[in-house]
Design a protein around this motif. Structure first.
Motif, mmCIF file in Angstrom:
data_model
loop_
_atom_site.group_PDB
_atom_site.id
_atom_site.type_symbol
_atom_site.label_atom_id
_atom_site.label_comp_id
_atom_site.label_asym_id
_atom_site.label_seq_id
_atom_site.Cartn_x
_atom_site.Cartn_y
_atom_site.Cartn_z
ATOM 1 N N ALA A 219 -25.703 -3.465 44.535
ATOM 2 C CA ALA A 219 -26.766 -4.117 45.161
ATOM 3 C C ALA A 219 -28.079 -3.314 44.847
ATOM 4 O O ALA A 219 -29.241 -3.909 44.757
ATOM 5 N N ARG A 220 -27.885 -1.919 45.248
ATOM 6 C CA ARG A 220 -29.169 -1.136 45.186
ATOM 7 C C ARG A 220 -29.731 -1.164 43.663
ATOM 8 O O ARG A 220 -31.200 -1.198 43.541
ATOM 9 N N GLU A 221 -28.987 -0.941 42.782
ATOM 10 C CA GLU A 221 -29.441 -0.849 41.513
ATOM 11 C C GLU A 221 -29.634 -2.102 40.602
ATOM 12 O O GLU A 221 -30.479 -2.120 39.663
ATOM 13 N N LEU A 228 -30.516 -11.935 46.037
ATOM 14 C CA LEU A 228 -29.653 -13.037 46.397
ATOM 15 C C LEU A 228 -28.756 -12.881 47.576
ATOM 16 O O LEU A 228 -28.555 -13.524 48.333
ATOM 17 N N LEU A 229 -28.544 -11.336 47.785
ATOM 18 C CA LEU A 229 -27.635 -11.116 49.012
ATOM 19 C C LEU A 229 -28.467 -11.184 50.179
ATOM 20 O O LEU A 229 -28.131 -11.564 51.331
ATOM 21 N N LEU A 230 -29.820 -11.087 50.373
ATOM 22 C CA LEU A 230 -30.669 -11.241 51.246
ATOM 23 C C LEU A 230 -30.656 -12.808 51.664
ATOM 24 O O LEU A 230 -30.677 -13.209 52.891
ATOM 25 N N THR A 231 -30.697 -13.678 50.675
ATOM 26 C CA THR A 231 -30.559 -15.041 50.871
ATOM 27 C C THR A 231 -29.109 -15.407 51.443
ATOM 28 O O THR A 231 -29.288 -16.578 52.159
ATOM 29 N N GLN A 352 -16.864 -7.930 42.173
ATOM 30 C CA GLN A 352 -17.188 -7.410 43.226
ATOM 31 C C GLN A 352 -18.599 -7.678 43.707
ATOM 32 O O GLN A 352 -18.812 -7.522 44.877
ATOM 33 N N ALA A 353 -19.251 -8.310 42.931
ATOM 34 C CA ALA A 353 -20.625 -8.803 43.340
ATOM 35 C C ALA A 353 -20.448 -10.157 44.296
ATOM 36 O O ALA A 353 -20.886 -10.332 45.486
ATOM 37 N N PHE A 354 -19.628 -11.012 43.919
ATOM 38 C CA PHE A 354 -19.016 -12.144 44.626
ATOM 39 C C PHE A 354 -18.417 -11.696 45.927
ATOM 40 O O PHE A 354 -18.615 -12.104 47.028
ATOM 41 N N GLY A 355 -17.642 -10.387 45.949
ATOM 42 C CA GLY A 355 -17.111 -10.049 47.035
ATOM 43 C C GLY A 355 -18.083 -9.432 48.262
ATOM 44 O O GLY A 355 -17.734 -9.899 49.212
ATOM 45 N N GLY A 417 -34.404 -4.545 23.266
ATOM 46 C CA GLY A 417 -35.695 -3.428 24.097
ATOM 47 C C GLY A 417 -35.388 -3.300 25.548
ATOM 48 O O GLY A 417 -35.935 -2.579 26.243
ATOM 49 N N GLN A 418 -34.072 -3.781 26.032
ATOM 50 C CA GLN A 418 -33.802 -3.633 27.422
ATOM 51 C C GLN A 418 -32.247 -3.277 27.323
ATOM 52 O O GLN A 418 -31.251 -3.556 26.613
ATOM 53 N N GLU A 419 -31.998 -2.470 28.696
ATOM 54 C CA GLU A 419 -30.634 -2.042 28.886
ATOM 55 C C GLU A 419 -29.948 -2.943 29.786
ATOM 56 O O GLU A 419 -30.614 -3.737 30.448
ATOM 57 N N SER A 420 -28.511 -3.196 29.512
ATOM 58 C CA SER A 420 -28.230 -4.144 30.385
ATOM 59 C C SER A 420 -27.994 -3.704 31.947
ATOM 60 O O SER A 420 -28.299 -2.330 32.102
ATOM 61 N N LEU A 421 -27.876 -4.622 32.728
ATOM 62 C CA LEU A 421 -27.853 -4.298 34.193
ATOM 63 C C LEU A 421 -26.674 -3.424 34.516
ATOM 64 O O LEU A 421 -25.862 -3.211 33.756
ATOM 65 N N PRO A 422 -26.730 -2.543 35.586
ATOM 66 C CA PRO A 422 -25.748 -1.547 35.751
ATOM 67 C C PRO A 422 -24.340 -2.109 35.693
ATOM 68 O O PRO A 422 -24.054 -3.365 36.519
ATOM 69 N N GLY A 423 -23.305 -1.739 35.141
ATOM 70 C CA GLY A 423 -22.040 -2.318 35.119
ATOM 71 C C GLY A 423 -21.122 -1.344 34.541
ATOM 72 O O GLY A 423 -20.060 -1.478 34.656
#
Length: 423
Positions: A219-221, A228-231, A352-355, A417-423
Motif C-alpha cells: 500500500a505504501r509503494e 483506494l484503501l482510504l476510500t 493480497q491487495a484485495f485481502g 518509459g515507465q516501470e510497472s507498479l511494485p509487485g
C-alpha cells in the motif's frame, strides 16, 4: 469479444458464485432469526456478528496473499468444499446452544475469506482488459441476485422446514459451486498446489505477521492503492454506522414497524439488482475513476436525502423509493472501485491487495459500529446515521480530486518509459 454467461470459464465462475452466495445468504438470514427466536438474546446476535467480523480483521491480508500463492481456481474449488463441511455442525445444534452457531460462524468465515480476493484477482485473467468493467458489473449483478433471493428463501425454508433444511441447502450450494469450477482446475499449475495439512497450517501461522507487513508495504509503494484503501476505510465506517442504526432510524425516526424495516431492506436489494442490470451494458463507456467518483457522490447525495426525508415528509415511502434509486450509484461506484483495484496492482499481488482491503474494511466497520453507540437517544439517531452520507461524499470528492493518481494504465500492461507498479 463478448462475455457469455452460457459457456466458458467466466460463465462457470459467475454461476458458481451466484449459487454459493445464494446459499450463503440463505443461512445468513435464517441463522440470526433462529438464534433470537431460540434465545431471545441480543447478546447472542452480537456474538454471531463478532464471530463473522473478527477473522476479517485478523486474517484479511493472509487470505489475500494465499490467493496469490496458489492456483486461484483450485483454491476456490477446494474452499467451496471446505465451506460445505464447515456448516455441518449446525445440524447438531440444540435450540438453546450457542456454541455450534459461533463455531460455524468462525469456521465458515475463515474458510471463505480467500474466496473474494481470489475471484477478484482471477477476473482480469478471464476477460480482455476492455471487457473488465462489464465483467465486474456482471459480478455485481450476481451479488445482488443472491442478496435478493437468498434471504427470502432462507426465511421461507426456516419457517417451513427448520434450520437443518437451510443448512443442507447451503451445503448443496457450495458443492454445486465446486462442481462447476472443477473442470477449470489445471492438471498442473505454475502456482503452488492447494494442500491442507499440518505443515501448511504451521507455515500460515508463521507467515501471518510477515504477510500483514508485506500488505502494508504494498500500500505504501502504490499511491493509487493507498488512495483506494482510504476510500475503503471511509466506506467501512459508514457501513458500520448504517448497519447498526438503520433499524432504529426506521422505527424511531420514520415511525415505522418491523414490516417497514423489512420493506426498506427489500428496497435496498431491489435497487442493487436494478442498478447492476443497468450498469452491465454501460460500465465500459466511462472510465473506472468516473464510475467510482460519481457513484460515491451520487450515493452520498441520495443517502442524505433519505436521512433528511422525515424532516419534510412523513411515512416510510420516501425513504423506500430513494433506497431503490440508490442502487444505480451504488453499482456504478462498486464497479469503478473494483476495476481500479484490479488495474493498479499486478497479477502476482492482486489477491493480497484485495485481502488488505477486506482487512481495512472490517476494521473500519468495527469503528463505525462503535461510533453508532453515540446515538443513545432517539434524537441522536438522525445526526449520527447522517455521517454515513458524509463518508460517501468525502470518498467521492477524494477520488474526483485525485483522479490523476488513479487514472493509470493497467499494472500488468507494459508502459513505455515507465516501470510497472511494485509487485
Amino acid at each position: 469479444m463478448s462475455i457469455s454467461l452460457l459457456h466458458g470459464p467466466f460463465a462457470r465462475v459467475w454461476w458458481a458464485g451466484l449459487i454459493s452466495m445464494t446459499g450463503n445468504w440463505m443461512l445468513a438470514a435464517a441463522l440470526p432469526a433462529y438464534v433470537y427466536l431460540a434465545t431471545g438474546s441480543v447478546l447472542a446476535s452480537s456474538l454471531m456478528f463478532l464471530a463473522s467480523v473478527v477473522p476479517h480483521v485478523l486474517l484479511g491480508s493472509l487470505a489475500g496473499a494465499l490467493a496469490d500463492r496458489v492456483d486461484r481456481v483450485a483454491l476456490m474449488t477446494r474452499l467451496n468444499l471446505l465451506a460445505a463441511a464447515s456448516v455441518l455442525p449446525l445440524l447438531l445444534a440444540a435450540p438453546s446452544s450457542m456454541w455450534p452457531v459461533v463455531l460455524v460462524c468462525v469456521l465458515e468465515t475463515l474458510v471463505t475469506l480467500p474466496l473474494g480476493p481470489a475471484e477478484n484477482a482471477l477476473l482480469p485473467t478471464l476477460v480482455p482488459p476492455t471487457r473488465l468493467p462489464r465483467a465486474n458489473a456482471l459480478n455485481a449483478l450476481n451479488n445482488n441476485i443472491a442478496r435478493l433471493l437468498g434471504p427470502a428463501l432462507g426465511g421461507l425454508v426456516l419457517a417451513r422446514a427448520g434450520l437443518s433444511a437451510v443448512v443442507l441447502l447451503d451445503v448443496a450450494s457450495y458443492v454445486v459451486a465446486a462442481a462447476l469450477l472443477w473442470p477449470l482446475v489445471p492438471a498442473r499449475s505454475t502456482r503452488g498446489a492447494v494442500r491442507i495439512n499440518l505443515k501448511v497450517v504451521r507455515q500460515a501461522g508463521q507467515a501471518l505477521v510477515n504477510v500483514s507487513r508485506d500488505g502494508l508495504r504494498l500500500a505504501r509503494e502504490v499511491p493509487a492503492l493507498r488512495l483506494l484503501l482510504l476510500t475503503t476505510a471511509l466506506g467501512g465506517v459508514g457501513e458500520g454506522l448504517f448497519a447498526v442504526l438503520l433499524a432504529p432510524f426506521v422505527v424511531s425516526v420514520l415511525r415505522g414497524d418491523a414490516g417497514a424495516y423489512g420493506l426498506i431492506i427489500s428496497a435496498q436489494a431491489v435497487g442493487g439488482l436494478i442498478g447492476a442490470v443497468v450498469m452491465t451494458p454501460l460500465a465500459g463507456r466511462w472510465s473506472p475513476v468516473t464510475l467510482a467518483a460519481s457513484g460515491a457522490l451520487g450515493l452520498g447525495v441520495i443517502d442524505a436525502l433519505i436521512f433528511a426525508s422525515p424532516l419534510v415528509l412523513s411515512g416510510v415511502w420516501p425513504a423506500t423509493l430513494l433506497m431503490i434509486l440508490a442502487g444505480l450509484p451504488a453499482s456504478a461506484g462498486g464497479v469503478g472501485w473494483t476495476t481500479l483495484m484490479q488495474r493498479v496492482t499486478v497479477d502476482e499481488r492482486r489477491g493480497q491487495a484485495f485481502g488488505v482491503s477486506a482487512q481495512v474494511s472490517a476494521l473500519s466497520v468495527l469503528a463505525g459500529t462503535g461510533l453508532a453507540n453515540a446515538a443513545r437517544t432517539p434524537d441522536a439517531i438522525l445526526p449520527v446515521i447522517s455521517v454515513h452520507a458524509v463518508t460517501l461524499l468525502t470518498s467521492g470528492v477524494i477520488v474526483a480530486l485525485r483522479r490523476r493518481v488513479l487514472n493509470v494504465p493497467s499494472a500488468d500492461a507494459p508502459r513505455d518509459g515507465q516501470e510497472s507498479l511494485p509487485g
